[in-house]
Write a protein that holds these residues in place. Structure first.
Motif, PDB file in Angstrom:
ATOM      1  N   ALA A   1       4.952  -2.422  -9.108  1.00  0.00           N
ATOM      2  CA  ALA A   1       4.002  -3.353  -9.721  1.00  0.00           C
ATOM      3  C   ALA A   1       3.019  -3.878  -8.685  1.00  0.00           C
ATOM      4  CB  ALA A   1       4.754  -4.509 -10.360  1.00  0.00           C
ATOM      5  N   GLY A   2       1.742  -3.784  -9.002  1.00  0.00           N
ATOM      6  CA  GLY A   2       0.712  -4.283  -8.094  1.00  0.00           C
ATOM      7  C   GLY A   2       0.538  -3.460  -6.844  1.00  0.00           C
ATOM      8  N   ALA A   3       1.094  -2.254  -6.792  1.00  0.00           N
ATOM      9  CA  ALA A   3       0.961  -1.414  -5.591  1.00  0.00           C
ATOM     10  C   ALA A   3      -0.494  -1.023  -5.386  1.00  0.00           C
ATOM     11  CB  ALA A   3       1.839  -0.174  -5.718  1.00  0.00           C
ATOM     12  N   LYS A   4      -0.895  -0.973  -4.121  1.00  0.00           N
ATOM     13  CA  LYS A   4      -2.277  -0.642  -3.772  1.00  0.00           C
ATOM     14  C   LYS A   4      -2.306   0.797  -3.246  1.00  0.00           C
ATOM     15  CE  LYS A   4      -3.034  -5.466  -2.496  1.00  0.00           C
ATOM     16  NZ  LYS A   4      -1.660  -5.848  -2.914  1.00  0.00           N
ATOM     17  N   ALA A   5      -2.901   1.683  -4.020  1.00  0.00           N
ATOM     18  CA  ALA A   5      -2.910   3.096  -3.671  1.00  0.00           C
ATOM     19  C   ALA A   5      -4.002   3.397  -2.646  1.00  0.00           C
ATOM     20  CB  ALA A   5      -3.124   3.944  -4.915  1.00  0.00           C
ATOM     21  N   ASP A   6      -3.749   4.400  -1.822  1.00  0.00           N
ATOM     22  CA  ASP A   6      -4.726   4.883  -0.852  1.00  0.00           C
ATOM     23  C   ASP A   6      -5.379   6.133  -1.435  1.00  0.00           C
ATOM     24  OD1 ASP A   6      -6.230   5.634   1.258  1.00  0.00           O
ATOM     25  OD2 ASP A   6      -4.577   6.083   2.624  1.00  0.00           O
ATOM     26  N   PRO A   7      -6.608   6.037  -1.974  1.00  0.00           N
ATOM     27  CA  PRO A   7      -7.221   7.199  -2.636  1.00  0.00           C
ATOM     28  C   PRO A   7      -7.628   8.298  -1.677  1.00  0.00           C
ATOM     29  CG  PRO A   7      -8.782   5.377  -2.524  1.00  0.00           C
ATOM     30  CD  PRO A   7      -7.486   4.854  -2.002  1.00  0.00           C
ATOM     31  N   MET A   8      -7.730   8.007  -0.383  1.00  0.00           N
ATOM     32  CA  MET A   8      -8.163   9.006   0.596  1.00  0.00           C
ATOM     33  C   MET A   8      -7.017   9.878   1.079  1.00  0.00           C
ATOM     34  SD  MET A   8     -11.299   8.296   0.560  1.00  0.00           S
ATOM     35  CE  MET A   8     -11.819   9.435   1.826  1.00  0.00           C
ATOM     36  N   SER A   9      -5.802   9.419   0.952  1.00  0.00           N
ATOM     37  CA  SER A   9      -4.646  10.176   1.424  1.00  0.00           C
ATOM     38  C   SER A   9      -4.132  11.069   0.303  1.00  0.00           C
ATOM     39  CB  SER A   9      -3.537   9.214   1.886  1.00  0.00           C
ATOM     40  OG  SER A   9      -2.381   9.918   2.238  1.00  0.00           O
ATOM     41  N   ARG A  10      -4.191  12.383   0.494  1.00  0.00           N
ATOM     42  CA  ARG A  10      -3.789  13.350  -0.518  1.00  0.00           C
ATOM     43  C   ARG A  10      -2.801  14.344   0.081  1.00  0.00           C
ATOM     44  NH1 ARG A  10      -7.474  13.717  -4.883  1.00  0.00           N
ATOM     45  NH2 ARG A  10      -7.001  15.922  -5.154  1.00  0.00           N
ATOM     46  N   VAL A  11      -1.779  14.689  -0.666  1.00  0.00           N
ATOM     47  CA  VAL A  11      -0.819  15.687  -0.209  1.00  0.00           C
ATOM     48  C   VAL A  11      -1.412  17.072  -0.422  1.00  0.00           C
ATOM     49  CG1 VAL A  11       1.160  14.213  -0.672  1.00  0.00           C
ATOM     50  CG2 VAL A  11       0.311  15.724  -2.465  1.00  0.00           C
ATOM     51  N   ASN A  12      -0.867  18.058   0.311  1.00  0.00           N
ATOM     52  CA  ASN A  12      -1.380  19.413   0.167  1.00  0.00           C
ATOM     53  C   ASN A  12      -0.951  20.025  -1.166  1.00  0.00           C
ATOM     54  OD1 ASN A  12       1.298  20.459   0.511  1.00  0.00           O
ATOM     55  ND2 ASN A  12       1.060  20.174   2.712  1.00  0.00           N
TER      56      ASN A  12
ATOM     57  N   THR B   1      -4.411   6.226  -9.107  1.00  0.00           N
ATOM     58  CA  THR B   1      -5.272   7.253  -9.687  1.00  0.00           C
ATOM     59  C   THR B   1      -4.458   8.122 -10.644  1.00  0.00           C
ATOM     60  OG1 THR B   1      -4.826   8.815  -7.894  1.00  0.00           O
ATOM     61  CG2 THR B   1      -6.644   7.265  -7.573  1.00  0.00           C
ATOM     62  N   GLU B   2      -5.145   8.958 -11.399  1.00  0.00           N
ATOM     63  CA  GLU B   2      -4.450   9.854 -12.332  1.00  0.00           C
ATOM     64  C   GLU B   2      -3.523  10.804 -11.575  1.00  0.00           C
ATOM     65  OE1 GLU B   2      -5.426  13.529 -15.422  1.00  0.00           O
ATOM     66  OE2 GLU B   2      -7.059  12.298 -14.602  1.00  0.00           O
ATOM     67  N   ARG B   3      -3.968  11.322 -10.449  1.00  0.00           N
ATOM     68  CA  ARG B   3      -3.140  12.241  -9.658  1.00  0.00           C
ATOM     69  C   ARG B   3      -1.868  11.553  -9.156  1.00  0.00           C
ATOM     70  NH1 ARG B   3      -4.118  16.892  -6.070  1.00  0.00           N
ATOM     71  NH2 ARG B   3      -2.891  16.667  -4.168  1.00  0.00           N
ATOM     72  N   GLN B   4      -1.991  10.307  -8.709  1.00  0.00           N
ATOM     73  CA  GLN B   4      -0.824   9.565  -8.228  1.00  0.00           C
ATOM     74  C   GLN B   4       0.133   9.233  -9.370  1.00  0.00           C
ATOM     75  OE1 GLN B   4      -3.107   6.478  -6.443  1.00  0.00           O
ATOM     76  NE2 GLN B   4      -3.081   7.380  -4.401  1.00  0.00           N
ATOM     77  N   LEU B   5      -0.402   8.926 -10.545  1.00  0.00           N
ATOM     78  CA  LEU B   5       0.452   8.679 -11.709  1.00  0.00           C
ATOM     79  C   LEU B   5       1.250   9.933 -12.074  1.00  0.00           C
ATOM     80  CD1 LEU B   5      -1.786   6.538 -14.107  1.00  0.00           C
ATOM     81  CD2 LEU B   5       0.372   5.844 -13.062  1.00  0.00           C
TER      82      LEU B   5
ATOM     83  N   PRO C   1       0.836  -1.213   0.000  1.00  0.00           N
ATOM     84  CA  PRO C   1       0.000   0.000   0.000  1.00  0.00           C
ATOM     85  C   PRO C   1       0.864   1.252   0.000  1.00  0.00           C
ATOM     86  CG  PRO C   1       0.012  -1.038   2.176  1.00  0.00           C
ATOM     87  CD  PRO C   1       0.725  -1.977   1.258  1.00  0.00           C
ATOM     88  N   VAL C   2       0.506   2.216  -0.820  1.00  0.00           N
ATOM     89  CA  VAL C   2       1.264   3.467  -0.910  1.00  0.00           C
ATOM     90  C   VAL C   2       0.285   4.638  -0.868  1.00  0.00           C
ATOM     91  CG1 VAL C   2       3.221   2.515  -2.165  1.00  0.00           C
ATOM     92  CG2 VAL C   2       1.244   3.336  -3.433  1.00  0.00           C
ATOM     93  N   SER C   3       0.744   5.742  -0.309  1.00  0.00           N
ATOM     94  CA  SER C   3      -0.031   6.976  -0.254  1.00  0.00           C
ATOM     95  C   SER C   3       0.636   8.024  -1.131  1.00  0.00           C
ATOM     96  CB  SER C   3      -0.128   7.474   1.189  1.00  0.00           C
ATOM     97  OG  SER C   3       1.160   7.773   1.699  1.00  0.00           O
ATOM     98  N   GLU C   4      -0.063   9.132  -1.356  1.00  0.00           N
ATOM     99  CA  GLU C   4       0.516  10.214  -2.148  1.00  0.00           C
ATOM    100  C   GLU C   4       1.751  10.789  -1.470  1.00  0.00           C
ATOM    101  OE1 GLU C   4      -2.207  13.237  -3.224  1.00  0.00           O
ATOM    102  OE2 GLU C   4      -3.418  11.947  -4.518  1.00  0.00           O
ATOM    103  N   LEU C   5       1.720  10.870  -0.138  1.00  0.00           N
ATOM    104  CA  LEU C   5       2.870  11.393   0.591  1.00  0.00           C
ATOM    105  C   LEU C   5       4.076  10.481   0.422  1.00  0.00           C
ATOM    106  CD1 LEU C   5       3.897  13.585   2.485  1.00  0.00           C
ATOM    107  CD2 LEU C   5       3.150  12.189   4.417  1.00  0.00           C
TER     108      LEU C   5
END
Length: 418
Positions: A159-170, A195-199, A139-143
């Motif tokens: 590869a196969g990383a699970k993103a946390d869509p609720m965690s967003r950087v400022n 997500t597109e933002r994380q990409l 699992p990875v977050s934007e931070l």
């Protein structure tokens, strides 16, 4: 022993009501309101502090002293208190020595060390331990992604990383990441649910990529623009992506002119996007996969004719699952592509199986995959007539794929931590 009971104010704005409490108030040496070493600075009930008149050391406590830079002390200081100096500053240990010590740590231990102080964090961020980083299926977050982009990572597997869509950087950190540059050369984002933002957080700082895989991710115009900024890209895998347009395809193929391996299989290419790729693809291509295009708008004989002029140096070609291909395409494959060694035309039902026998006459061809084109009853006859070729020797196409047969390496880089 006589004792004096001093009542402390219930809030920071409340002052002493009488001079009888002066003895207790002198516990704090300055005249400003005391700042209590507690988590609740506004207690609902009054706090009573009991001190002995004879406790001269306790009376000398000053809670408002500012500690000297580089000196660590306890929150409550007394006369003659013992200071704890940073030994790395006291003995002027060079950063190179600390970095060498950190290089012998595992990444998990290095993260723990980086939490000690700012200097350790700054040195740990630049450590060579981050050159090859594996975050596969975690699992990875934007931070966390923004932090990875700051480090000197050369090979990164998500590869196969699970993103946390609720965690967003400022906004400030996001903008800073968008304007930064990283040293990534090999990036594996296969099957990462981002997500597109994380990409964009990952791809926007990348300008030195040599190998990239975004299999199964979003590929809109913004992501395509980030990919096109890597002019030295050699291998690109966009298989099973979604959202690609003709404009996005044009940005990629026109700017990435050094591509040697390109995999665009099963990424829902429409007729416009497919035409853009075929007409603008670089002549440096050695391995190409255009399998699984949309029915009715897929690869056809005209596209094969154009490719025979554009990519005549290709050695591995996969055009499987394209129902628009006909017998004329086989004639073009035999007459052109002088360096073609491996050909995959699985499940191309528009081609007469008898025409496939002519591929045995192509001198450069060594491997032929025709899964689904020849029935089981006729396979023995086909093998005898194409005895020079290795038939159906490969089940999957590995064009521009980071992993082939060894899960411990991506594009030849060993991912196992020492």
């Amino acid at each position: 022993m006589s004792r004096v009971i001093g009542r402390l104010p219930a809030s920071l704005d409340e002052k002493a009501d009488s001079d009888a409490e002066n003895d207790a108030d002198r516990v704090f040496t300055d005249e400003s309101d005391p700042i209590f070493p507690c988590y609740n600075q506004y207690p609902k009930k009054s706090i009573r502090l009991s001190v002995s008149k004879n406790s001269a050391r306790l009376k000398s406590i000053n809670l408002n002293d500012v500690p000297k830079k580089g000196v660590t002390t306890l929150p409550i200081r007394r006369k003659g208190f013992r200071t704890l100096e940073d030994p790395f500053r006291k003995y002027k240990v060079p950063e190179e020595v600390i970095d060498f010590i950190f290089s012998n740590l595992r990444k998990r231990d290095l993260l723990a060390v980086m939490a000690v102080c700012k200097s350790f964090y700054a040195i740990g961020t630049k450590s060579k331990n981050w050159l090859i980083t594996d975050v596969m299926e975690r699992p990875v977050s934007e931070l966390a992604l923004a932090g990875l982009m700051k480090r000197k990572i050369r090979v990164l597997r998500l590869a196969g990383a699970k993103a946390d869509p609720m965690s967003r950087v400022n906004i400030r950190l996001y903008a800073k990441t968008m304007h930064s540059q990283c040293r990534l050369e090999f990036l594996d984002l296969s099957r990462a649910n981002l997500t597109e933002r994380q990409l964009l957080i990952i791809l926007k700082p990348c300008v030195k990529l040599q190998c990239l895989s975004i299999e199964g991710n979003i590929l809109n115009n913004e992501v395509a623009r980030c990919i096109s900024a890597n002019r030295d890209l050699l291998e690109l895998d966009i298989s099973m992506t979604r959202g690609i347009s003709a404009e996005g395809a044009r940005m990629i193929v026109q700017n990435c002119t050094k591509l040697e391996q390109f995999n665009a299989s099963w990424c829902e290419l429409d007729k416009k996007a497919l035409d853009v790729i075929v007409h603008n693809i670089t002549g440096n291509i050695r391995k190409l996969s255009l399998s699984g295009s949309v029915r009715g708008y897929g690869l056809n004989g005209e596209h094969i004719d154009i490719l025979s002029q554009k990519v005549d140096e290709v050695v591995d070609l996969d055009i499987s699952d394209n129902g628009e291909l006909t017998d004329a395409s086989i004639a073009t494959l035999v007459a052109y592509f002088p360096h073609l060694t491996q050909l995959s035309i699985n499940r191309c039902y528009g081609i007469d199986p008898n025409m496939l026998i002519h591929l045995n006459n192509k001198a450069s061809l060594r491997y032929l995959n025709v899964h689904g084109n020849i029935t089981e009853n006729n396979m023995d006859v086909f093998l005898r007539m194409c005895d020079r070729l290795r038939i159906n020797n490969q089940l999957f196409n590995h064009t521009a794929k980071p992993v082939t047969n060894n899960d411990y390496t991506i594009w030849g880089n060993i991912m196992l931590e020492k």
